[in-house]
Scaffold this active site. Structure first.
Site, PDB file in Angstrom:
ATOM      1  N   ASP A 166      37.978  50.729  48.081  1.00  0.00           N
ATOM      2  CA  ASP A 166      36.815  51.378  48.683  1.00  0.00           C
ATOM      3  C   ASP A 166      37.322  52.328  49.781  1.00  0.00           C
ATOM      4  O   ASP A 166      37.722  53.456  49.490  1.00  0.00           O
ATOM      5  CB  ASP A 166      35.911  50.252  49.200  1.00  0.00           C
ATOM      6  N   GLY A 176      37.664  38.523  45.067  1.00  0.00           N
ATOM      7  CA  GLY A 176      37.051  39.460  44.118  1.00  0.00           C
ATOM      8  C   GLY A 176      37.856  39.719  42.859  1.00  0.00           C
ATOM      9  O   GLY A 176      37.281  39.961  41.800  1.00  0.00           O
ATOM     10  N   GLU A 211      43.634  44.331  42.361  1.00  0.00           N
ATOM     11  CA  GLU A 211      42.425  44.421  43.202  1.00  0.00           C
ATOM     12  C   GLU A 211      41.186  44.574  42.336  1.00  0.00           C
ATOM     13  O   GLU A 211      41.256  45.110  41.229  1.00  0.00           O
ATOM     14  CB  GLU A 211      42.528  45.646  44.124  1.00  0.00           C
TER      15      GLU A 211
HETATM   16  P1  XMP Z   1      38.513  48.543  51.371  1.00  0.00           P
HETATM   17  O1  XMP Z   1      37.369  49.244  52.071  1.00  0.00           O
HETATM   18  O2  XMP Z   1      39.469  47.931  52.339  1.00  0.00           O
HETATM   19  O3  XMP Z   1      37.765  47.349  50.717  1.00  0.00           O
HETATM   20  O4  XMP Z   1      39.149  49.408  50.335  1.00  0.00           O
HETATM   21  C1  XMP Z   1      38.088  46.758  49.576  1.00  0.00           C
HETATM   22  C2  XMP Z   1      37.293  45.480  49.479  1.00  0.00           C
HETATM   23  O5  XMP Z   1      35.927  45.657  49.890  1.00  0.00           O
HETATM   24  C3  XMP Z   1      35.062  44.978  49.020  1.00  0.00           C
HETATM   25  N1  XMP Z   1      34.133  45.939  48.380  1.00  0.00           N
HETATM   26  C4  XMP Z   1      33.125  45.610  47.584  1.00  0.00           C
HETATM   27  N2  XMP Z   1      32.668  44.405  47.176  1.00  0.00           N
HETATM   28  N3  XMP Z   1      30.968  45.465  45.912  1.00  0.00           N
HETATM   29  C5  XMP Z   1      31.594  44.338  46.350  1.00  0.00           C
HETATM   30  O6  XMP Z   1      31.163  43.252  45.979  1.00  0.00           O
HETATM   31  C6  XMP Z   1      31.355  46.718  46.278  1.00  0.00           C
HETATM   32  O7  XMP Z   1      30.773  47.711  45.855  1.00  0.00           O
HETATM   33  C7  XMP Z   1      32.497  46.787  47.165  1.00  0.00           C
HETATM   34  N4  XMP Z   1      33.157  47.822  47.716  1.00  0.00           N
HETATM   35  C8  XMP Z   1      34.153  47.263  48.453  1.00  0.00           C
HETATM   36  C9  XMP Z   1      35.939  44.311  47.996  1.00  0.00           C
HETATM   37  O8  XMP Z   1      36.169  42.977  48.377  1.00  0.00           O
HETATM   38  C10 XMP Z   1      37.236  45.067  48.055  1.00  0.00           C
HETATM   39  O9  XMP Z   1      38.363  44.285  47.699  1.00  0.00           O
HETATM   40 MG    MG Z   2      38.400  42.123  47.618  1.00  0.00          MG
END
Ligand code: XMP
Ligand code: MG
Length: 181
Positions: free
Chosen positions: A103, A44, A99
Site C-alpha cells: 500500500d 494477511g 505479502e
Molecule cells: P503499507 O502501507 O505499509 O501496508 O504498504 C501494507 C499493509 O497494510 C494493510 N493493507 C490493507 N489491508 N485491505 C486490507 O485488509 C486493504 O485494502 C489494505 N491496504 C493495506 C495490509 O496488512 C498490508 O500488508
Molecule cells: Mg499485512
C-alpha cells in the site's frame, strides 16, 4: 454469508487461482537449482502463501514474520516494529518476502532494511496485490499478482476488524459495514 457484506467482488476464486499459477510458474523458472526461503508476512499473507507455494515446483522452505505499525493504526507513523521474528537464519539464503498487499510501501521498506542487514544471498518480493496509487515510500516488488484501485479490499487473508480473512474472493465492503448501520 460473508459475501452478503460485499458491495463488489474484484477477484473471484478462479481469478486468484490463475494469478497464483502464473506467479508459481515464474518463481519456479527463476529459482531453478535453488531452495528459496519464503517469508510470509502475518497475518494477511497466509492464505495467499499457502496457495502460492503449492504452485511452485521446487523445494522451498517457509517461515513467517509479524510486524505492526506504531501509531493509531489508521494513519501510519511510518515506524514498524517486529512482533514475531523469523525462526530460520537467512544468512546465505535466497529469500522471497510474501505479502498480501503493498500500500504505502512502509512495511516492505522497513522489512527490506532489516533483512538486508542479515546477509541473505538475495531478497525478492512477491505480493498478491499492489496499490501503487497510495505509495509513500518507493519499493520494488519482483512478482506482482494484480494492481488494485485505491479502495480498501477484504477477503483471501485481508481483513476488516479481523473479519473476512476466510472469504475465498476479494472484494470491497458495503459502506454500512464500516459505519456499523
Ligand atoms: P503499507 O502501507 O505499509 O501496508 O504498504 C501494507 C499493509 O497494510 C494493510 N493493507 C490493507 N489491508 N485491505 C486490507 O485488509 C486493504 O485494502 C489494505 N491496504 C493495506 C495490509 O496488512 C498490508 O500488508
Ligand atoms: Mg499485512
Amino acid at each position: 454469508m460473508l459475501e452478503q457484506d460485499i458491495e463488489r467482488i474484484l477477484y473471484t476464486r478462479e481469478d486468484i487461482q490463475r494469478v497464483n499459477e502464473k506467479l508459481g510458474k515464474q518463481i519456479t523458472a527463476d529459482y531453478q537449482g535453488k531452495n528459496p526461503l519464503m517469508i510470509g508476512i502475518l497475518k494477511g499473507a497466509i492464505v495467499f502463501m499457502t496457495d502460492l507455494i503449492r504452485e511452485i515446483d521446487l523445494h522451498v522452505e517457509i517461515d513467517f514474520m509479524d510486524v505492526s505499525s506504531y501509531g493509531d493504526g489508521t494513519i501510519s507513523s511510518g515506524e514498524v516494529k517486529i512482533i514475531k521474528d523469523l525462526d530460520t537464519s537467512v544468512q546465505g539464503r535466497d529469500i522471497i518476502i510474501v505479502e498480501d498487499i503493498v500500500d504505502t510501501g512502509r512495511t516492505l521498506n522497513y522489512l527490506m532494511a532489516i533483512l538486508k542487514t542479515r546477509q541473505a544471498n538475495s531478497i525478492k518480493v512477491c505480493t498478491l496485490m499492489d496499490k501503487p496509487s497510495r505509495r509513500v515510500v518507493p519499493v520494488h516488488s519482483d512478482y506482482v499478482g494484480m494492481e488494485v484501485p485505491n479502495e480498501f479490499v477484504v477477503g483471501y487473508g485481508l481483513d476488516y476488524a479481523e473479519r473476512y480473512r476466510n472469504m475465498g474472493t476479494i472484494g470491497v465492503l458495503k459502506p454500512e459495514i464500516y459505519s456499523g448501520k
